[in-house]
Motif scaffolding. Structure first.
Motif, PDB file in Angstrom:
ATOM      1  N   UNK A  53      48.063  34.985  47.751  1.00  0.00           N
ATOM      2  CA  UNK A  53      49.153  34.469  46.926  1.00  0.00           C
ATOM      3  C   UNK A  53      50.369  35.378  47.076  1.00  0.00           C
ATOM      4  N   UNK A  54      51.504  34.776  47.380  1.00  0.00           N
ATOM      5  CA  UNK A  54      52.773  35.493  47.412  1.00  0.00           C
ATOM      6  C   UNK A  54      53.282  35.564  45.977  1.00  0.00           C
ATOM      7  N   UNK A  55      53.095  36.711  45.332  1.00  0.00           N
ATOM      8  CA  UNK A  55      53.406  36.812  43.903  1.00  0.00           C
ATOM      9  C   UNK A  55      54.877  36.552  43.610  1.00  0.00           C
TER      10      UNK A  55
ATOM     11  N   UNK B 186      44.728  36.242  36.497  1.00  0.00           N
ATOM     12  CA  UNK B 186      45.578  36.970  37.443  1.00  0.00           C
ATOM     13  C   UNK B 186      47.056  36.702  37.169  1.00  0.00           C
ATOM     14  N   UNK B 187      47.391  35.451  36.838  1.00  0.00           N
ATOM     15  CA  UNK B 187      48.786  35.100  36.571  1.00  0.00           C
ATOM     16  C   UNK B 187      49.329  35.833  35.352  1.00  0.00           C
ATOM     17  N   UNK B 188      48.457  36.091  34.385  1.00  0.00           N
ATOM     18  CA  UNK B 188      48.858  36.784  33.165  1.00  0.00           C
ATOM     19  C   UNK B 188      48.672  38.296  33.257  1.00  0.00           C
ATOM     20  N   UNK B 189      48.452  38.783  34.488  1.00  0.00           N
ATOM     21  CA  UNK B 189      48.271  40.217  34.748  1.00  0.00           C
ATOM     22  C   UNK B 189      47.096  40.802  33.980  1.00  0.00           C
ATOM     23  N   UNK B 190      46.079  39.996  33.744  1.00  0.00           N
ATOM     24  CA  UNK B 190      44.859  40.499  33.124  1.00  0.00           C
ATOM     25  C   UNK B 190      43.899  40.964  34.209  1.00  0.00           C
ATOM     26  N   UNK B 191      43.016  41.870  33.841  1.00  0.00           N
ATOM     27  CA  UNK B 191      42.044  42.362  34.815  1.00  0.00           C
ATOM     28  C   UNK B 191      41.052  41.250  35.135  1.00  0.00           C
ATOM     29  N   UNK B 192      40.848  41.008  36.430  1.00  0.00           N
ATOM     30  CA  UNK B 192      39.943  39.950  36.867  1.00  0.00           C
ATOM     31  C   UNK B 192      38.609  40.581  37.243  1.00  0.00           C
ATOM     32  N   UNK B 193      37.534  40.029  36.699  1.00  0.00           N
ATOM     33  CA  UNK B 193      36.198  40.535  36.977  1.00  0.00           C
ATOM     34  C   UNK B 193      35.917  40.494  38.479  1.00  0.00           C
ATOM     35  N   UNK B 194      35.415  41.618  38.997  1.00  0.00           N
ATOM     36  CA  UNK B 194      35.182  41.718  40.438  1.00  0.00           C
ATOM     37  C   UNK B 194      34.171  40.684  40.920  1.00  0.00           C
ATOM     38  N   UNK B 195      33.140  40.441  40.119  1.00  0.00           N
ATOM     39  CA  UNK B 195      32.127  39.454  40.503  1.00  0.00           C
ATOM     40  C   UNK B 195      32.728  38.051  40.550  1.00  0.00           C
TER      41      UNK B 195
END
Length: 257
Positions: free
Chosen positions: A169-171, A191-200
């Motif tokens: 994605x081109x942010x 991801x769009x809300x800059x929250x941490x995304x679970x690696x799994x």
């Protein structure tokens, strides 16, 4: 409702869906079959690969990631109901064993993998849903799925869109996104809300697409010429449960359906 299309959209107009999952899937199957027949000059143009990819819109898929050593991993999709049926008949069998090409030695029942060479056989098999589908980048299936989603949008909205497989994605151009299933929606939203995304959860993402409107006037003004990012992923049980209605209800259309 006057049409199946109107009936399908009405299912999602409220806060919940007042119909069984099987009802929604069978209605979607009828719509996809009609859409493909309308788009083909004659029935021969609907080939086996197109038909197999179309299954993803209305039939849950079981995903298997096969380790191929230095060559990386191969992602395969098999019809979930077919896999479960074989699992009942072959207790203890390894699902991954069924998703290998027929020329590889396996210890259980094989599900053949669809290729350009055997794709024509799929139509002759009726509704057996028993060919596995490669979903890696560079495989024809992902490009065929992109064409299928273009038809789906045009059929319901009248808007022409172009969809292509993307790597990232081109942010700077990230204005809008649509998850094609619940897993992908959760990851994209976070991801769009800059929250941490679970690696799994990130590891379960299968594919990313870019959608562009051919006519910019079909999209909301704030979308401009930026792409709409689409993603799909599998759940913790390695199932892909596509929700094609998301693409109709959540696109930044200039006019409501």
């Amino acid at each position: 409702h006057d049409t199946l299309e109107a009936a399908y959209l009405a299912l999602f107009a409220g806060e919940g869906v007042a119909a069984s999952v099987a009802h929604v899937q069978l209605l979607c199957q009828a719509l996809v079959a009609n859409m493909l027949s309308l788009g083909a000059g004659d029935e021969s143009e609907i080939d086996g690969m197109t038909a197999r990819v179309a299954d993803i819109l209305f039939r849950p898929q079981r995903i298997s990631v096969l380790n191929e050593g230095q060559e990386g991993h191969r992602v395969m999709a098999a019809d979930a109901e077919t896999v479960e049926r074989w699992a009942t008949a072959q207790v203890g069998a390894n699902v991954a064993d069924w998703l290998r090409p027929a020329n590889e030695q396996t210890r259980s029942v094989d599900l053949d993998v669809i290729t350009p060479d055997n794709a024509a056989e799929y139509l002759a098999r009726g509704e057996r849903f028993d060919l596995a589908l490669p979903l890696n980048h560079g495989q024809p299936a992902l490009n065929e799925l992109a064409r299928m989603l273009e038809r789906w949008v045009a059929h319901f909205t009248g808007c022409r869109v172009g969809i292509k497989v993307a790597r990232e994605i081109d942010e700077a151009r990230w204005v809008w996104h649509v998850g094609l299933d619940a897993e992908a929606s959760a990851v994209l939203n976070a991801a769009f809300q800059d929250e941490e995304v679970d690696e799994a959860a990130m590891a379960r993402m299968l594919c990313l697409f870019e959608l562009h409107f051919v006519n910019a006037h079909d999209a909301r003004a704030e979308q401009g010429n930026n792409p709409v990012y689409l993603a799909m992923g599998m759940d913790e049980q390695q199932r892909l449960l596509l929700k094609p209605q998301n693409l109709l209800l959540n696109l930044p259309l200039a006019r409501r359906l």
